[in-house]
Design an enzyme around this catalytic site. Sequence first.
Site, PDB file in Angstrom:
ATOM      1  N   GLU A   1      11.126   9.735 126.735  1.00  0.00           N
ATOM      2  CA  GLU A   1      11.683   8.589 127.449  1.00  0.00           C
ATOM      3  C   GLU A   1      10.841   8.253 128.679  1.00  0.00           C
ATOM      4  O   GLU A   1      10.201   9.126 129.263  1.00  0.00           O
ATOM      5  CB  GLU A   1      13.128   8.881 127.872  1.00  0.00           C
ATOM      6  CG  GLU A   1      14.052   9.000 126.663  1.00  0.00           C
ATOM      7  CD  GLU A   1      15.530   9.120 127.025  1.00  0.00           C
ATOM      8  OE1 GLU A   1      16.329   8.399 126.425  1.00  0.00           O
ATOM      9  OE2 GLU A   1      15.880   9.940 127.904  1.00  0.00           O
TER      10      GLU A   1
ATOM     11  N   SER B   1       4.714  14.953 140.403  1.00  0.00           N
ATOM     12  CA  SER B   1       5.772  15.829 140.905  1.00  0.00           C
ATOM     13  C   SER B   1       5.736  17.152 140.146  1.00  0.00           C
ATOM     14  O   SER B   1       5.656  17.173 138.921  1.00  0.00           O
ATOM     15  CB  SER B   1       7.122  15.136 140.690  1.00  0.00           C
ATOM     16  OG  SER B   1       8.162  15.966 141.131  1.00  0.00           O
TER      17      SER B   1
ATOM     18  N   SER C   1       9.137  19.825 143.927  1.00  0.00           N
ATOM     19  CA  SER C   1      10.577  20.006 143.749  1.00  0.00           C
ATOM     20  C   SER C   1      10.967  21.357 144.317  1.00  0.00           C
ATOM     21  O   SER C   1      10.861  22.378 143.643  1.00  0.00           O
ATOM     22  CB  SER C   1      10.917  19.929 142.256  1.00  0.00           C
ATOM     23  OG  SER C   1      10.680  18.626 141.774  1.00  0.00           O
ATOM     24  N   LEU C   2      11.398  21.354 145.555  1.00  0.00           N
ATOM     25  CA  LEU C   2      11.677  22.619 146.244  1.00  0.00           C
ATOM     26  C   LEU C   2      13.098  23.127 145.931  1.00  0.00           C
ATOM     27  O   LEU C   2      13.270  24.231 145.422  1.00  0.00           O
ATOM     28  CB  LEU C   2      11.468  22.440 147.756  1.00  0.00           C
ATOM     29  CG  LEU C   2      11.583  23.720 148.570  1.00  0.00           C
ATOM     30  CD1 LEU C   2      10.493  24.711 148.208  1.00  0.00           C
ATOM     31  CD2 LEU C   2      11.556  23.413 150.062  1.00  0.00           C
TER      32      LEU C   2
ATOM     33  N   ASN D   1      22.820  14.454 139.999  1.00  0.00           N
ATOM     34  CA  ASN D   1      23.460  13.623 138.977  1.00  0.00           C
ATOM     35  C   ASN D   1      24.220  14.532 138.027  1.00  0.00           C
ATOM     36  O   ASN D   1      23.604  15.235 137.231  1.00  0.00           O
ATOM     37  CB  ASN D   1      22.408  12.844 138.183  1.00  0.00           C
ATOM     38  CG  ASN D   1      21.675  11.861 139.065  1.00  0.00           C
ATOM     39  OD1 ASN D   1      22.290  11.039 139.734  1.00  0.00           O
ATOM     40  ND2 ASN D   1      20.351  11.967 139.101  1.00  0.00           N
TER      41      ASN D   1
ATOM     42  N   CYS E   1       8.358   5.526 135.724  1.00  0.00           N
ATOM     43  CA  CYS E   1       8.473   6.990 135.703  1.00  0.00           C
ATOM     44  C   CYS E   1       8.055   7.449 134.296  1.00  0.00           C
ATOM     45  O   CYS E   1       8.691   7.082 133.312  1.00  0.00           O
ATOM     46  CB  CYS E   1       9.922   7.366 136.009  1.00  0.00           C
ATOM     47  SG  CYS E   1      10.272   9.119 135.907  1.00  0.00           S
TER      48      CYS E   1
ATOM     49  N   GLY F   1       9.193  16.874 131.463  1.00  0.00           N
ATOM     50  CA  GLY F   1       8.042  17.767 131.446  1.00  0.00           C
ATOM     51  C   GLY F   1       7.527  18.155 132.816  1.00  0.00           C
ATOM     52  O   GLY F   1       7.936  17.602 133.841  1.00  0.00           O
ATOM     53  N   GLU F   2       6.635  19.145 132.826  1.00  0.00           N
ATOM     54  CA  GLU F   2       6.017  19.620 134.060  1.00  0.00           C
ATOM     55  C   GLU F   2       4.539  19.209 134.038  1.00  0.00           C
ATOM     56  O   GLU F   2       3.731  19.817 133.323  1.00  0.00           O
ATOM     57  CB  GLU F   2       6.176  21.151 134.154  1.00  0.00           C
ATOM     58  CG  GLU F   2       5.369  21.806 135.248  1.00  0.00           C
ATOM     59  CD  GLU F   2       5.446  21.133 136.613  1.00  0.00           C
ATOM     60  OE1 GLU F   2       6.560  20.839 137.090  1.00  0.00           O
ATOM     61  OE2 GLU F   2       4.381  20.891 137.207  1.00  0.00           O
TER      62      GLU F   2
ATOM     63  N   CYS G   1      10.697  20.354 128.254  1.00  0.00           N
ATOM     64  CA  CYS G   1      10.080  20.960 129.441  1.00  0.00           C
ATOM     65  C   CYS G   1      10.217  22.470 129.375  1.00  0.00           C
ATOM     66  O   CYS G   1      11.276  22.981 129.028  1.00  0.00           O
ATOM     67  CB  CYS G   1      10.761  20.440 130.705  1.00  0.00           C
ATOM     68  SG  CYS G   1       9.973  21.013 132.225  1.00  0.00           S
TER      69      CYS G   1
ATOM     70  N   CYS H   1      14.779  24.555 134.585  1.00  0.00           N
ATOM     71  CA  CYS H   1      15.627  24.497 135.787  1.00  0.00           C
ATOM     72  C   CYS H   1      17.094  24.347 135.367  1.00  0.00           C
ATOM     73  O   CYS H   1      17.420  23.557 134.491  1.00  0.00           O
ATOM     74  CB  CYS H   1      15.198  23.344 136.687  1.00  0.00           C
ATOM     75  SG  CYS H   1      13.484  23.498 137.221  1.00  0.00           S
TER      76      CYS H   1
ATOM     77  N   CYS I   1      17.296  10.828 137.714  1.00  0.00           N
ATOM     78  CA  CYS I   1      16.540  12.087 137.794  1.00  0.00           C
ATOM     79  C   CYS I   1      17.180  13.184 136.964  1.00  0.00           C
ATOM     80  O   CYS I   1      18.367  13.470 137.095  1.00  0.00           O
ATOM     81  CB  CYS I   1      16.486  12.597 139.234  1.00  0.00           C
ATOM     82  SG  CYS I   1      15.682  11.517 140.376  1.00  0.00           S
TER      83      CYS I   1
ATOM     84  N   CYS J   1      19.002  20.869 135.304  1.00  0.00           N
ATOM     85  CA  CYS J   1      18.315  19.707 134.722  1.00  0.00           C
ATOM     86  C   CYS J   1      18.644  19.575 133.239  1.00  0.00           C
ATOM     87  O   CYS J   1      18.535  20.529 132.474  1.00  0.00           O
ATOM     88  CB  CYS J   1      16.808  19.859 134.920  1.00  0.00           C
ATOM     89  SG  CYS J   1      15.849  18.506 134.212  1.00  0.00           S
TER      90      CYS J   1
HETATM   91  N1  SAH Z   1       8.849  18.924 136.366  1.00  0.00           N
HETATM   92  C1  SAH Z   1       8.513  18.077 137.492  1.00  0.00           C
HETATM   93  C2  SAH Z   1       8.726  16.599 137.191  1.00  0.00           C
HETATM   94  C3  SAH Z   1      10.175  16.182 137.009  1.00  0.00           C
HETATM   95  S1  SAH Z   1      10.656  15.243 138.384  1.00  0.00           S
HETATM   96  C4  SAH Z   1       9.304  18.538 138.704  1.00  0.00           C
HETATM   97  O1  SAH Z   1      10.129  19.427 138.569  1.00  0.00           O
HETATM   98  O2  SAH Z   1       9.053  18.040 139.799  1.00  0.00           O
HETATM   99  C5  SAH Z   1      12.378  15.121 138.167  1.00  0.00           C
HETATM  100  C6  SAH Z   1      13.127  15.524 139.412  1.00  0.00           C
HETATM  101  O3  SAH Z   1      14.540  15.394 139.172  1.00  0.00           O
HETATM  102  C7  SAH Z   1      12.869  16.966 139.789  1.00  0.00           C
HETATM  103  O4  SAH Z   1      12.802  17.089 141.181  1.00  0.00           O
HETATM  104  C8  SAH Z   1      14.118  17.632 139.240  1.00  0.00           C
HETATM  105  O5  SAH Z   1      14.365  18.861 139.838  1.00  0.00           O
HETATM  106  C9  SAH Z   1      15.182  16.595 139.553  1.00  0.00           C
HETATM  107  N2  SAH Z   1      16.417  16.755 138.772  1.00  0.00           N
HETATM  108  C10 SAH Z   1      16.579  17.388 137.607  1.00  0.00           C
HETATM  109  N3  SAH Z   1      17.863  17.318 137.190  1.00  0.00           N
HETATM  110  C11 SAH Z   1      18.518  16.603 138.116  1.00  0.00           C
HETATM  111  C12 SAH Z   1      19.873  16.172 138.236  1.00  0.00           C
HETATM  112  N4  SAH Z   1      20.776  16.452 137.307  1.00  0.00           N
HETATM  113  N5  SAH Z   1      20.196  15.447 139.326  1.00  0.00           N
HETATM  114  C13 SAH Z   1      19.263  15.138 140.254  1.00  0.00           C
HETATM  115  N6  SAH Z   1      17.978  15.490 140.190  1.00  0.00           N
HETATM  116  C14 SAH Z   1      17.607  16.235 139.126  1.00  0.00           C
END
Ligand code: SAH
Length: 346
Positions: free
Chosen positions: A92, A193, A216-217, A292, A105, A161-162, A112, A116, A335, A119
């Site tokens: 997507e 990211s 993404s900390l 979300n 985006c 994906g990463e 992925c 996490c 996100c 996610c």
């Molecule tokens: N893998 C990369 C690129 C993905 S960016 C990364 O981790 O940065 C997508 C962003 O959305 C990341 O910061 C991820 O942690 C965040 N994310 C994932 N699930 C989410 C959710 N349910 N609500 C809000 N942010 C979320």
Amino acid sequence: MDRVVLKDLNLEELKDFVTSIGLEPYRAKQIAQWIYKKRVSDFDSMTNISKATRKLLSEKAAIDVLKTVKVEESADGTRKYLFELPDGNRIESVFIPEKGWNTLCVSTQVGCPAGCKFCLTAKDGFTRSLTPAEIVDQYIQVQRDVGEERRISNVVFMGMGEPLLNFDNVKKAVEIMTHRDMLDLSKRKITISTVGIVPGIERMARELNRVKLAVSLHATTDEVREKIVPLNRKYPIGEIFRALRRYPADNVRRIMIEYVMLKDVNDSLEDARRLVGLVRGIPVKVNLIPFNPYPGSSFEPTPREKIEAFQKVLWDHNIAAFIRESRGQDISAACGMLRTKEKLSA
Ligand code: SAH
């Protein structure tokens, strides 16, 4: 013989390809113009190239790789695209219209491998990395669909994906996106990211340092981060910040720190103060992302007032911090909501 996918090639490689089939090197620029500026999908549209050469090209090379399966539009104008890849896998992409500019985006992998916990994309597991053409074609297909008057000016590698675990192909895609004879986007308008792949951040510093970096900390202690971002065991917070301190950034090119706000997990004022300590001396911009929620998720969003209180601690220490407004939530385009499988429940 398999045909060469032209969107996999940067301009140098495109030159090598055209000469390898007996054409003059200048043809590469011509072909690039048709593919990236006029965004044609077949060789027959390339009217400044002879019929015989067009026939040869169509035998040896291919242009499009993605098939649009579905497009959904949110009440806020965000558009989510479901694409099918040549091997039948699905990804997507999300088009986000903003005041004065448009952002796309893009996804970099099918599923992925990062896993996490909060996610939704992670729940599909990991299938494979995308090729450069599969990344670049997301831009071209969406630009064709929204029309040239809504030019996509910004690209964020924040879909499925990463990206830094698919470094070579992401780098090639960025080369194609930023070359003036190809998509001609500004490097500063591209953001990659990462969940915090330290060797990838170091490579970005060396090889893609004009591109924006987002990290993404999501937590301020290894103890908490390990629970929600399993890769923290491999690349703990200290290692990530060691790499960020060495990253070529300044006040114009600040590093973006992404922080998803999870109720009672990482959202205390103490976390905010620890975050201040972590980023001290690094030019950063913090994006607080409201979580979300989705059916079956074991996390809850932090209440708005608490996000604002967290944000205030950062501002009080002169750290730019913004609450990211969630876009396209009604079509699961926000996100962390992108999936390889259509309309699956969590
Ligand atoms: N893998 C990369 C690129 C993905 S960016 C990364 O981790 O940065 C997508 C962003 O959305 C990341 O910061 C991820 O942690 C965040 N994310 C994932 N699930 C989410 C959710 N349910 N609500 C809000 N942010 C979320």
